[in-house]
Design a protein around this motif. Structure first.
Motif, short mmCIF file in Angstrom:
data_model
loop_
_atom_site.label_atom_id
_atom_site.label_comp_id
_atom_site.label_asym_id
_atom_site.label_seq_id
_atom_site.Cartn_x
_atom_site.Cartn_y
_atom_site.Cartn_z
N GLN A 118 -3.17 0.75 -4.35
CA GLN A 118 -4.13 1.64 -4.38
C GLN A 118 -4.83 1.71 -5.55
O GLN A 118 -4.15 1.42 -6.50
CB GLN A 118 -3.37 2.87 -3.82
CG GLN A 118 -2.89 2.85 -2.53
CD GLN A 118 -2.75 4.11 -1.64
OE1 GLN A 118 -3.07 5.33 -2.08
NE2 GLN A 118 -2.03 3.99 -0.59
N GLY A 152 -5.81 -3.64 1.81
CA GLY A 152 -5.92 -2.84 0.64
C GLY A 152 -7.55 -2.51 0.34
O GLY A 152 -7.80 -2.22 -0.84
N TYR A 211 -7.33 2.96 3.25
CA TYR A 211 -7.66 1.68 3.18
C TYR A 211 -7.43 0.80 4.36
O TYR A 211 -6.53 1.26 5.42
CB TYR A 211 -6.67 1.02 2.08
CG TYR A 211 -6.87 1.90 0.74
CD1 TYR A 211 -7.62 1.14 -0.32
CD2 TYR A 211 -6.27 2.89 0.25
CE1 TYR A 211 -7.74 1.64 -1.59
CE2 TYR A 211 -6.29 3.34 -0.69
CZ TYR A 211 -7.16 2.82 -1.75
OH TYR A 211 -7.20 3.50 -3.19
N MET A 260 0.87 -1.18 -0.17
CA MET A 260 0.04 -0.13 0.06
C MET A 260 0.81 1.14 -0.14
O MET A 260 0.27 2.35 -0.24
CB MET A 260 -0.95 -0.10 1.08
CG MET A 260 -1.78 -1.21 1.14
SD MET A 260 -2.93 -1.24 -0.24
CE MET A 260 -3.95 -0.23 -0.13
#
Lengths: 783, 292
Positions: free
Chosen positions: A369, A700, A696, A145
């Motif tokens: 992302q 994720g 998130y 992430m």
């Protein structure tokens, strides 16, 4: 300059009646005979996974289903939804390392909401119900992430050609040492008496345009691909779709529908590829694809979030000697705009202050992302949050007033602008700062807010910014405009410039009227049809008025030139000896020799023979002006915001009390439009500073892709606001205008952060600056 | 993930309370009651599936909002939040409720959402529910065999779960008449002005000669349901409310709550500010919470 008749007036906006009455036709409103509906099946269970099986059979059996499509049922060609690669030369594309890494549907899920398959059905209901029957199994993969996670040696690689998951860094070939730089930074720091340094975080802000993605596509019986979309960039999307589906541009038509807000979210393609792929599968039938808000959130680009490190050195007398910075952004799942923002974030930094030396490095890392791309400001708000806090920290250590320091050390006319080697040609930032300081009672309040002790503490802070009008010289800037003079002496402009609500069709019309010396009502702007319109980059980089306006002006000057030439023939006079008043062309010094524009226009179209003499009456040929306009510069807008806040020391809550925005706009073609841009920009700037972030969980999965849990500043959150328009005409802008579309968002970000710093004496390094973060910082300071 | 298309269901439109009760008895758990719909319709586009929706739209006699100095306040099932904001009686006699209604959601939602709907939702964040919890009240729950009164104190069982049986319709809520010296207030914290609470508090204090005779203190977003703070209430009862006492009260609050991390805030932050919020809402009640 002679007195302006239309420019500078608050004329009625061309779009206002339709929008207020609900008459505006958005893509979602368009109904076509025989229309089908597409539903895209997305992965909402994982942010990173491989599709191990895909079973479309049950869905295909559902009532009302026309077709079900998996990855292999559509073009396999990869693409890049961004259009940046079309704004640079092929050589430069290679240097930048732009790649095509997106596909219509994927078997490798790289972010929450990635597209797997689609259903085409006779109704939206049928499509949704069938979509639920598509069975997908996944193999879960580790999620990355952040840049820090993605660059680890053992991390899975998003693309083989991008080792280390480094999607982009400033290329050595164009940027020695991978840096945007001047001077010798390391040496310069040796001369510094004071050095400030910190690492900040800037958030994944979303544009939150009101209209969620809505598209229709039709592959018609002439084998032409038609797409109805509210894209900001009709001509580039036309070319992108032509490339993707391997069609000539004559067989791709964009019908640009009314745009319900853009802010960068519609820069380039969003769901045009998917919708067109669906339409290609059912020739002759239009297919409509409507996103939910939650879907739009994760499929359209956001602002680039990431870690932003900065170090500055000053001499005791305030001289800024060195600035070193690095922005590592969490790019998202695909390449789109990886190069652009990573560069411009440093460009805005370099364009602001007269550091002896400066070095900026920008890196974009693939992450799981959703994609990042264009968002009003394009890297500038991130830089503003960091740079302006660092300047204020420096000022605090130096014991100097932040406004005085900025007045002394900001760049101005003759200094290198945001692009090294292209000097600023106009700058009224000093006047902006003086007038804002006066309007905000800066000196008095700055003094008053020293040594506060209560629960509620106030602070006042300032920030400045530089921006641009168009992206020249880094990117192609070009607009084509036709101006057709009708036989009744009115003019239709034909060009592809979008009005995404910023008012550009109104201001372009004003530019046309002023140039022609016609009435505002005499002008119509025809847009929205890429079959008819010549090239235009599209609405980005605060360019539409500056570049589009330049094209309009040049095309209208062409009309005027032709009018005068014909008048000269008819009146048997030199062109130089003519002048126009109330649409009648007169001979100077002669009260009775004249011809009306109406007569010339009419005779050009209805060119009849005099039955007695056998000669043509007047000059034949309908007058059409033309411009293929490349702007000479980028007319830099400058601006400042002074923000006043009140911080609750017990809860960390921040109340924004007042904003004063003063902007060097060159010339306000329509003051109301400019004020609207500053108001709206401030609303998004405050949101970035205080409340807005898409986030998130550790798997994720996006936690707040809706307005319930992503909090923007609403009307009731907005402070008292004053907008000061400083008009210092730019030598290259149409009637001196500069772009104002993005500028308003930028300085409220840094000014709000600095006001909080002023109130509590602590800088919060992560945006948005939430009460939670303030309270923690206050506690840490007390420990 | 939301859909643009609502799930299929049968919309049932009874025209009287007995008809409603009959439908509820027929469909039991496979049935939702639609009044304002501001929560239900959103849920139906999410993952909530139910085959029957019983609308109260055509049922008369449920929109009564009335105040009587001896009987108290009666809030019918279809009374909206906007009705509360417009009520001078509520503003005068039940400041906590009026303050909660005033900031509840947005004007559009206030025009549609109902007070009883807010209570039935059993959210640990409900603003009007919280104010009513502090003020106290009894719900009239009706089914085909009769009516029973359930105190709000016993109504919320766990997150989203209430004491209402599936065949029962909440007809109205009765809030006790204001007593002499009663002062109440509501206060909340949100991310932006128009938002769900990230933490909220409401109090009702009965004051006499500067001494607190009794107190009801309620908080939201600090547990699976709205909660009362019995230890804090005990500290206040019989005491003169001084700054020192409020400091002790404030410290005590953290021991009575069990907040979690969620999208709107963190457990840590809620623990830090809960005591401050309670102190502030008590001060607000003492300064502006007169029921006259």
């Amino acid at each position: 300059m002679t007195e302006l008749k239309v420019v500078g007036k608050r004329v009625e906006r061309v779009d206002v009646r339709a929008k207020v009455t609900g008459g505006a036709l958005y893509a979602a409103d368009v109904q076509l005979a025989g229309m089908l509906y597409g539903k895209i099946v997305r992965c909402y269970d994982y942010a990173h996974a491989r599709v191990t099986s895909l079973d479309l059979s049950e869905a295909a059996k559902c009532k009302g289903v026309i077709k079900v499509l998996g990855p292999k049922d559509v073009t396999q060609k990869e693409y890049n939804a961004s259009v940046l690669d079309m704004m640079v030369s092929a050589d430069m594309r290679g240097v930048l390392g732009d790649i095509d890494d997106q596909s219509i549907f994927t078997d490798h899920v790289k972010h929450y909401g990635d597209a797997i398959a689609a259903v085409i059905a006779i109704s939206e209901e049928a499509a949704e119900r069938a979509a639920e029957k598509i069975k997908v199994t996944y193999e879960e993969l580790p999620v990355y992430m952040t840049a820090e996670a993605a660059k680890q040696a053992d991390a899975l690689q998003f693309r083989p050609e991008k080792p280390g998951n480094l999607a982009f860094q400033l290329p050595e070939m164009a940027f020695p040492d991978n840096a945007y730089a001047w001077g010798e930074v390391d040496k310069s720091f040796d001369e510094a008496d004071i050095i400030v340094e910190d690492t900040f975080y800037v958030p994944k802000q979303k544009q939150c345009q009101m209209e969620p993605g809505s598209y229709i596509a039709l592959y018609d019986d002439q084998e032409r691909l038609n797409c109805w979309t509210s894209t900001q960039m009709p001509k580039l999307v036309q070319k992108k779709l032509a490339n993707l589906f391997e069609l000539p541009m004559t067989r791709v038509r964009i019908n640009a529908t009314v745009i319900g807000g853009g802010f960068g979210a519609r820069l380039g393609m969003v769901l045009e590829p998917e919708t067109c792929a669906l339409a290609m599968a059912v020739p002759g039938r239009p297919v409509k694809v409507l996103s939910t808000r939650e879907e739009d959130w994760v499929t359209s680009p956001s602002r680039h979030p990431g870690k932003y490190w900065m170090k500055m050195g000053f001499k005791k007398d305030g001289t800024p000697v060195a600035c070193d910075a690095k922005f590592e952004n969490y790019k998202g799942a695909y390449y789109v705009d990886a190069s652009g923002t990573a560069f411009t974030t440093g460009a805005w930094l370099g364009g602001m202050y007269k550091f002896d030396s400066l070095r900026y490095r920008g890196e974009s890392y693939y992450t799981n992302q959703s994609i990042c791309g264009a968002f009003r400001g394009y890297g500038n708000p991130q830089t503003n949050f960091v740079m302006e806090q660092m300047i204020d920290r420096g000022c605090a250590e130096l014991g100097v007033d932040p406004i005085e320091w900025r007045k002394k050390w900001h760049k101005g006319v003759g200094d290198d602008g945001w692009c090294i080697g292209v000097p600023y040609n106009s700058c009224a930032l000093d006047e902006c700062l003086d007038r804002a300081a006066e309007a905000a009672n800066w000196t008095e309040k700055r003094e008053k807010y020293k040594n506060q002790t209560g629960t509620k503490r106030r602070g006042i802070g300032v920030a400045v910014m530089n921006h641009t009008s168009g992206a020249m010289p880094m990117l192609l800037e070009h607009t084509v405009c036709d101006a057709l003079l009708h036989q009744d002496a009115t003019v239709t402009l034909n060009l592809a410039c979008s009005d995404m609500g910023q008012g550009s069709h109104t201001t372009l019309r004003q530019v046309a009227a002023e140039t022609l010396d016609f009435a505002y009502e005499d002008i119509h702007i025809a847009t929205g049809n890429t079959d008819a319109a010549g090239f235009d980059i599209g609405a980005h980089a605060s360019r539409t008025l500056y570049v589009g306006g330049g094209a309009v002006k040049q095309a209208c000057e062409d009309v005027r030139r032709q009018l005068f030439e014909r008048a000269a023939l008819e009146l048997e006079e030199d062109v130089d000896n003519l002048y126009m008043e109330d649409k009648i062309i007169h001979v100077k010094g002669s009260s009775n020799k004249s011809i009306s524009v109406q007569t010339i226009a009419d005779q050009g179209v209805n060119n009849f023979m005099n039955p007695e003499t056998g000669e043509l009456i007047g000059q034949p040929g309908q007058i059409q002006g033309y411009a293929s306009f490349f702007p000479p510069h980028n007319a830099p807008p400058f601006g400042t915001t002074i923000a006043e806040v009140e911080v609750d020391m017990e809860t960390g809550e921040v109340k924004v009390l007042e904003l004063v925005n003063a902007h060097d706009v060159g010339r306000a073609i329509h003051p109301g439009v400019v004020e609207g841009q500053l108001d709206g920009g401030a609303q998004q700037g405050l949101g970035m500073a205080l409340t807005e972030e898409t986030y998130y969980d550790d798997k994720g999965i996006c936690q707040n892709n809706s307005f319930t849990d992503y909090k923007m500043f609403g009307p009731s959150d907005m402070p008292k606001m004053t907008n000061i328009l400083v008009e210092n005409p730019d030598p290259t802008g149409p009637f001196g205008a500069k772009g104002v579309g993005e500028a308003g968002l930028v300085p409220p970000v840094g000014a709000t952060a600095n006001a909080i710093f002023n109130a509590i004496g602590i800088q919060i390094l992560e945006a948005p600056i939430t009460p939670e973060k303030i309270l923690k910082a206050l506690e840490d300071a007390n420990d | 993930m939301t859909s643009r298309v609502m799930r299929d269901f049968d919309l049932l439109l009874p025209e009287s309370v007995p008809e409603v009760l009959e439908l509820l008895a027929d469909h039991k758990d496979n049935c939702a009651i639609l009044s304002g719909g501001t929560d239900l319709l959103v849920a139906l586009k999410f993952d909530y599936a139910v085959d029957n929706v019983v609308s109260l739209a055509l049922v008369p006699g449920l929109d009564d909002l009335s105040f009587d100095p001896d009987q108290g306040l009666s809030i019918g099932a279809k009374v909206t939040i906007a009705d509360i904001v417009k009520s001078q009686d509520v503003k005068t006699y039940y400041p906590a409720l009026w303050q909660a209604a005033k900031v509840f959601a947005t004007p559009q939602l206030r025009n549609t959402a109902t007070v009883l709907g807010n209570i039935m939702r059993a959210s640990p964040a409900g603003d009007c529910s919280l104010a009513l919890y502090a003020l106290g009240g009894d719900l009239q729950l009706k089914n085909a065999s009769g009516v029973r009164d359930v105190s709000l104190d016993d109504f919320w069982l766990s997150y989203g779960v209430t004491a209402r049986q599936s065949d029962e319709l909440a007809i109205s809520l009765r809030v006790p008449p204001p007593t002499a010296g009663q002062k109440s207030a509501f206060q909340r914290m949100t991310r932006t002005t128009e938002d769900l609470s990230k933490i909220n508090a409401a109090v009702s204090l009965t004051m006499a000669d500067g001494v607190c005779q009794s107190a009801r203190v309620a908080m939201g977003c600090v547990g699976p349901t709205l909660i009362r703070l019995p230890k804090v209430e005990a500290m206040l009862g019989g005491a003169e409310i001084t700054e020192d006492l409020l400091g002790e009260v404030s410290d005590m609050v953290a021991a009575e709550i069990t907040p979690i991390d969620d999208i709107r805030s963190s457990a840590d932050y809620r623990r830090k500010v809960a005591g401050i919020l309670v102190r502030r809402v008590i001060n607000l009640a003492l300064t502006e919470g007169n029921n006259q």
